[in-house]
Design a protein around this motif. Structure first.
Motif, PDB file in Angstrom:
ATOM      1  N   CYS A  96       1.231  -3.026  -0.087  1.00 35.92           N
ATOM      2  CA  CYS A  96       2.482  -2.417   0.366  1.00 35.92           C
ATOM      3  C   CYS A  96       3.619  -3.358  -0.033  1.00 35.92           C
ATOM      4  CB  CYS A  96       2.433  -2.220   1.888  1.00 35.92           C
ATOM      5  SG  CYS A  96       3.931  -1.484   2.531  1.00 35.92           S
ATOM      6  N   ARG A 120       1.160  -1.827  -8.059  1.00 36.93           N
ATOM      7  CA  ARG A 120       2.328  -1.557  -7.228  1.00 36.93           C
ATOM      8  C   ARG A 120       2.540  -2.730  -6.266  1.00 36.93           C
ATOM      9  NH1 ARG A 120       3.216   1.802  -2.422  1.00 36.93           N
ATOM     10  NH2 ARG A 120       3.990  -0.208  -1.696  1.00 36.93           N
ATOM     11  N   LYS A 125      11.736  -3.562   0.929  1.00 37.78           N
ATOM     12  CA  LYS A 125      10.965  -2.627   1.743  1.00 37.78           C
ATOM     13  C   LYS A 125      11.837  -1.831   2.705  1.00 37.78           C
ATOM     14  CE  LYS A 125       7.335  -2.078   1.701  1.00 37.78           C
ATOM     15  NZ  LYS A 125       6.629  -1.146   0.777  1.00 37.78           N
ATOM     16  N   GLU A 292      -2.674   1.789  -1.498  1.00 32.61           N
ATOM     17  CA  GLU A 292      -2.368   0.455  -0.981  1.00 32.61           C
ATOM     18  C   GLU A 292      -3.660  -0.342  -0.813  1.00 32.61           C
ATOM     19  OE1 GLU A 292       2.103   0.883   0.778  1.00 32.61           O
ATOM     20  OE2 GLU A 292       0.507   0.675   2.272  1.00 32.61           O
ATOM     21  N   ASP A 303       1.965  -2.404   6.662  1.00 32.59           N
ATOM     22  CA  ASP A 303       0.989  -1.323   6.421  1.00 32.59           C
ATOM     23  C   ASP A 303      -0.466  -1.787   6.258  1.00 32.59           C
ATOM     24  OD1 ASP A 303       2.924   0.597   6.683  1.00 32.59           O
ATOM     25  OD2 ASP A 303       3.156   1.014   4.541  1.00 32.59           O
ATOM     26  N   GLN A 306      -3.514   0.775   6.781  1.00 32.25           N
ATOM     27  CA  GLN A 306      -3.872   1.772   5.756  1.00 32.25           C
ATOM     28  C   GLN A 306      -4.306   1.131   4.439  1.00 32.25           C
ATOM     29  OE1 GLN A 306       0.011   3.582   5.965  1.00 32.25           O
ATOM     30  NE2 GLN A 306       0.643   2.827   3.966  1.00 32.25           N
TER      31      GLN A 306
HETATM   32 MN    MN Z   1       3.579   0.871   2.518  1.00 33.08          MN
END
Ligand code: MN
Ligand code: PEP
Length: 342
Positions: A96, A120, A125, A292, A303, A306
């Motif tokens: 993330c 990524r 953010k 992610e 994050d 996840q």
């Molecule tokens: Mn994220």
């Protein structure tokens, strides 16, 4: 309606058409790069046919025009050696947030070893609370770029504000517009002026038509390299972070020529559901995944719930391979050799 002029058309041809649209009080936009007029809400082809210098007239009755399937059959966005769209499968993965050099280099090395071409990582953010970790900003971009180039990966990262476009574009191969910014029309406009592929995430409350009109903002500025990304929409039910709108993939394929990828990480918000949701997304026709991934999810600064671990991501790749071979889709993963059958 879209009116494409011949390459050899003259300024006089262009001015004659512009005058016609003005005299008839029609809203229109002329795109210099492609010598194209976009005239929504107008479909009388016979009135336009008589003008000189026209190569093609495409009547389109939806509010979005350039994003419509009637404008093009398929867009393939090329990024270095990767092709996104048109029956190619693209994997984009990474944390993330970029947190430190060691973290992002570990992820880059891991992806490289798996044959994945795109990393990524968020440097700027969008966080709900101003007290949460908001990214390493320019340092994050530099670390991400350094790790990506060391392992020959494309950089995917988010632009959070219009004022940051030049800075982000200097480090990114693909620029992400986050869900919260899908309606930032001024920023979309500016992204239309640059020559970089854009991942346009769906606003979490955006209707399909609003999403395609957001793409239209970028396209009408002259940048047609857009990849749509479904990342879940907000629902009444807090059981999972968002609802992955799986229907939207075939729907978008019918309405638009733009590639569409799926982000099951933000859609589900829960690591153990990321793999099943990914498989469903691929099976229903998504052109790729945005996942992610973190070396130690429990320690992630954003994050973490996840994020997949390396082991979980490995399992996702194996299962992805099974679905891709079943539907005969090509992939940018070097381990895949499936050929296009149609
Ligand atoms: Mn994220
Ligand atoms: C992200 O990709 O980390 C992100 C913030 O995504 P979204 O805009 O979909 O919430």
């Amino acid at each position: 309606m879209i009116v494409i002029l011949h390459k050899s058309s003259t300024d006089t041809d262009k001015h004659a058409l512009a005058l016609f649209f003005q005299e008839n009080n029609l809203a229109y936009k002329y795109i210099d790069a492609t010598k194209t007029f976009v005239v929504p809400k107008f479909q009388q082809e016979d009135k336009i046919k008589v003008f000189k210098g026209i190569e093609k007239i495409i009547p389109i009755d939806t509010p979005y025009q350039l994003a419509s399937k009637l404008y093009k059959t398929n867009t393939v966005v090329e990024v270095n050696s990767s092709k996104i769209g048109d029956n190619n499968f693209t994997m984009i993965a990474g944390p993330c947030s970029v947190e430190n050099e060691d973290q992002i280099f570990q992820v880059a090395e891991f992806l490289h070893n798996k044959g994945i071409k795109n990393i990524r990582g968020g440097a700027y953010k969008p966080r709900t609370s101003p007290y949460s970790f908001r990214g390493l900003e320019k340092t994050g971009l530099q670390l991400l770029h350094k790790a990506a180039k060391a392992y020959n990966l494309n950089v995917v990262t988010e632009v959070l504000d219009t004022s940051l476009i030049d800075e982000v574009a200097a480090y990114a191969d693909i620029i992400q517009v986050g869900s919260r910014n899908m309606h930032n029309f001024y920023m979309l406009n500016e992204l239309g002026k640059i020559n970089k592929p854009i991942i346009l995430k769906r606003g979490f409350q955006a209707k399909v038509v609003e999403w395609l009109l957001a793409a239209e903002y970028i396209m009408s500025g002259g940048n047609e390299k857009i990849i749509l990304c479904e990342r879940g929409i907000r629902s009444f039910d807090p059981s999972s972070r968002n609802i992955l709108d799986i229907n939207v993939i075939p729907l978008i394929k019918e309405l638009s020529h733009l590639p569409i990828i799926v982000d099951p990480s933000h859609a589900t918000g829960i690591a153990k559901y990321v793999t099943p949701a990914s498989l469903a997304a691929i099976a229903i026709g998504a052109d790729g995944l945005l996942i992610e991934l973190h070396p130690t999810p429990a320690k992630a600064l954003s994050d973490g719930d996840q994020a997949l671990s390396f082991e979980e991501f490995d399992e996702l790749l194996k299962q992805t391979q099974t679905i891709l071979s079943a539907i005969n889709k090509k992939s940018d993963l070097e381990t895949f050799t499936f050929k296009l059958s149609r």
